[in-house]
Motif scaffolding. Sequence first.
Motif, PDB file in Angstrom:
ATOM      1  N   LEU A 154      23.704  35.757 -28.554  1.00  0.00           N
ATOM      2  CA  LEU A 154      25.037  36.347 -28.560  1.00  0.00           C
ATOM      3  C   LEU A 154      25.748  36.203 -27.218  1.00  0.00           C
ATOM      4  CD1 LEU A 154      24.128  39.806 -30.175  1.00  0.00           C
ATOM      5  CD2 LEU A 154      24.804  37.725 -31.397  1.00  0.00           C
ATOM      6  N   SER A 155      27.073  36.139 -27.309  1.00  0.00           N
ATOM      7  CA  SER A 155      27.921  36.245 -26.125  1.00  0.00           C
ATOM      8  C   SER A 155      29.010  37.269 -26.420  1.00  0.00           C
ATOM      9  CB  SER A 155      28.545  34.883 -25.783  1.00  0.00           C
ATOM     10  OG  SER A 155      29.432  34.478 -26.820  1.00  0.00           O
ATOM     11  N   ASN A 156      29.820  37.559 -25.424  1.00  0.00           N
ATOM     12  CA  ASN A 156      30.957  38.487 -25.602  1.00  0.00           C
ATOM     13  C   ASN A 156      30.525  39.831 -26.190  1.00  0.00           C
ATOM     14  OD1 ASN A 156      32.655  36.358 -24.744  1.00  0.00           O
ATOM     15  ND2 ASN A 156      32.819  35.602 -26.847  1.00  0.00           N
ATOM     16  N   VAL A 157      29.402  40.355 -25.710  1.00  0.00           N
ATOM     17  CA  VAL A 157      28.906  41.637 -26.212  1.00  0.00           C
ATOM     18  C   VAL A 157      29.698  42.761 -25.549  1.00  0.00           C
ATOM     19  CG1 VAL A 157      26.911  43.143 -26.441  1.00  0.00           C
ATOM     20  CG2 VAL A 157      26.616  40.650 -26.545  1.00  0.00           C
ATOM     21  N   GLU A 191      22.019  33.406 -19.952  1.00  0.00           N
ATOM     22  CA  GLU A 191      22.416  34.813 -19.931  1.00  0.00           C
ATOM     23  C   GLU A 191      22.794  35.365 -21.304  1.00  0.00           C
ATOM     24  OE1 GLU A 191      22.150  36.696 -17.198  1.00  0.00           O
ATOM     25  OE2 GLU A 191      21.288  34.893 -16.282  1.00  0.00           O
ATOM     26  N   LEU A 192      22.686  34.558 -22.369  1.00  0.00           N
ATOM     27  CA  LEU A 192      23.041  35.043 -23.706  1.00  0.00           C
ATOM     28  C   LEU A 192      22.066  36.134 -24.154  1.00  0.00           C
ATOM     29  CD1 LEU A 192      23.975  31.737 -25.570  1.00  0.00           C
ATOM     30  CD2 LEU A 192      25.476  33.339 -24.375  1.00  0.00           C
ATOM     31  N   THR A 193      22.527  36.979 -25.066  1.00  0.00           N
ATOM     32  CA  THR A 193      21.749  38.138 -25.534  1.00  0.00           C
ATOM     33  C   THR A 193      21.038  37.812 -26.846  1.00  0.00           C
ATOM     34  OG1 THR A 193      23.301  39.679 -24.497  1.00  0.00           O
ATOM     35  CG2 THR A 193      21.876  40.559 -26.241  1.00  0.00           C
ATOM     36  N   LEU A 194      19.757  38.126 -26.914  1.00  0.00           N
ATOM     37  CA  LEU A 194      18.958  37.889 -28.115  1.00  0.00           C
ATOM     38  C   LEU A 194      19.175  39.006 -29.135  1.00  0.00           C
ATOM     39  CD1 LEU A 194      16.646  36.356 -29.632  1.00  0.00           C
ATOM     40  CD2 LEU A 194      15.037  37.805 -28.354  1.00  0.00           C
ATOM     41  N   LEU A 211      24.981  45.830 -33.593  1.00  0.00           N
ATOM     42  CA  LEU A 211      26.290  45.281 -33.252  1.00  0.00           C
ATOM     43  C   LEU A 211      26.907  44.577 -34.463  1.00  0.00           C
ATOM     44  CD1 LEU A 211      25.227  43.483 -29.927  1.00  0.00           C
ATOM     45  CD2 LEU A 211      26.385  45.709 -30.070  1.00  0.00           C
ATOM     46  N   GLU A 212      28.238  44.534 -34.505  1.00  0.00           N
ATOM     47  CA  GLU A 212      28.965  43.715 -35.477  1.00  0.00           C
ATOM     48  C   GLU A 212      29.163  42.345 -34.847  1.00  0.00           C
ATOM     49  OE1 GLU A 212      29.999  44.641 -38.494  1.00  0.00           O
ATOM     50  OE2 GLU A 212      29.473  46.787 -38.390  1.00  0.00           O
TER      51      GLU A 212
END
Length: 355
Positions: free
Chosen positions: A73-76, A23-26, A46-47
């Motif tokens: 990415l996680s915690n977006v 489920e992580l974001t590319l 994003l930062e």
Amino acid sequence: MNNNLKKYGLTEKIKKESEKHGELTLARVIEQQRSSYKVMSELGELEATVSGKFIYETDNQTDYPAVGDWVMLSNVENNQATINSLLNRSSTMIRASSGSGGGGQVIATNVDYIFICMSLNDNFNVRRVERYLTVAWDGGATPVIILTKSDLCDDLSERLAELDEVSLGIDTVICSSENEEGFEQIVKYIEEGKTVAFVGSSGVGKSTIINHLIGTNVLTTSSIREDDDKGRHTTTHRQMLLVPNGGVVIDTPGMRELQIYTGDLSKTFEDIEELAAQCKFRNCTHISEPGCAIKSAIKNGQLTQERFDSYQKLQREMSYNGMNARQLENEKINRMFGSKKEMNRLIKSVKNKHK
């Protein structure tokens, strides 16, 4: 495939690799300033910072994210994110870190072409080109030599003749921001799905070319100082920029000297290695042995002494990588005297003569 990320070079191969991370974001790293990053994701810009686990598990500085990397990415949330991992790199350009600490510093990753920019004035230096080519070939990207400020050059044919010895069939583009010469050739390399990194000394015109490609003065520019012909530092950090007609470019800070971390001398000095293979003795040192093809080539003008000296210098520099201060000192002593014992013998002999 996400259209936003496709503009930044997303391919089916990258997309499939990213799907292995659940489920992580590319996202792709588009800017780096010390330990903070800007990334482009399907949600926009994003930062980001790396996770504590990533820091704990990563020993080598070259394995940290760099501009051009594809990351997960996680915690977006609220335009913030955490970088958990990097996807495999297709190419990497690395220089040796400045100072005595050793290690490497990533200049850019996942690039298709590396534009080695050099101006056609007193900044012109074929030995510097050899350094950049050695690093570029080792990283897996295709180098292209960009010669800028052609309007300031009165001896273009002589400069090109010097470059022929080291470029060995590499594409070379001659350009000038004053009359926009060569810009059409540069554009041919930059298209959707392609990433191009600009490298070179300060003030040679990297940012000027990028501004032209983008169609606006997005980057600050300055010329080389007329009094000493050295560039002013304008770009202070690495950043990726979207080109309206397709493709992305990476602008990098100017480098006064490129220290080699890893390199491919066989590709950069293919002519010398082919000659060395013709020497009578396999372990020829190219100093005093009979049947030395290198010495013969220098004598008949096929190879210049300067190019061979450069080859040997870069060989030594690469062999020093990873050595501590004591090891470096011992290596220099061995090169100068043969051994520490021989050095001490010579010192003792000189002292005895002056008694």
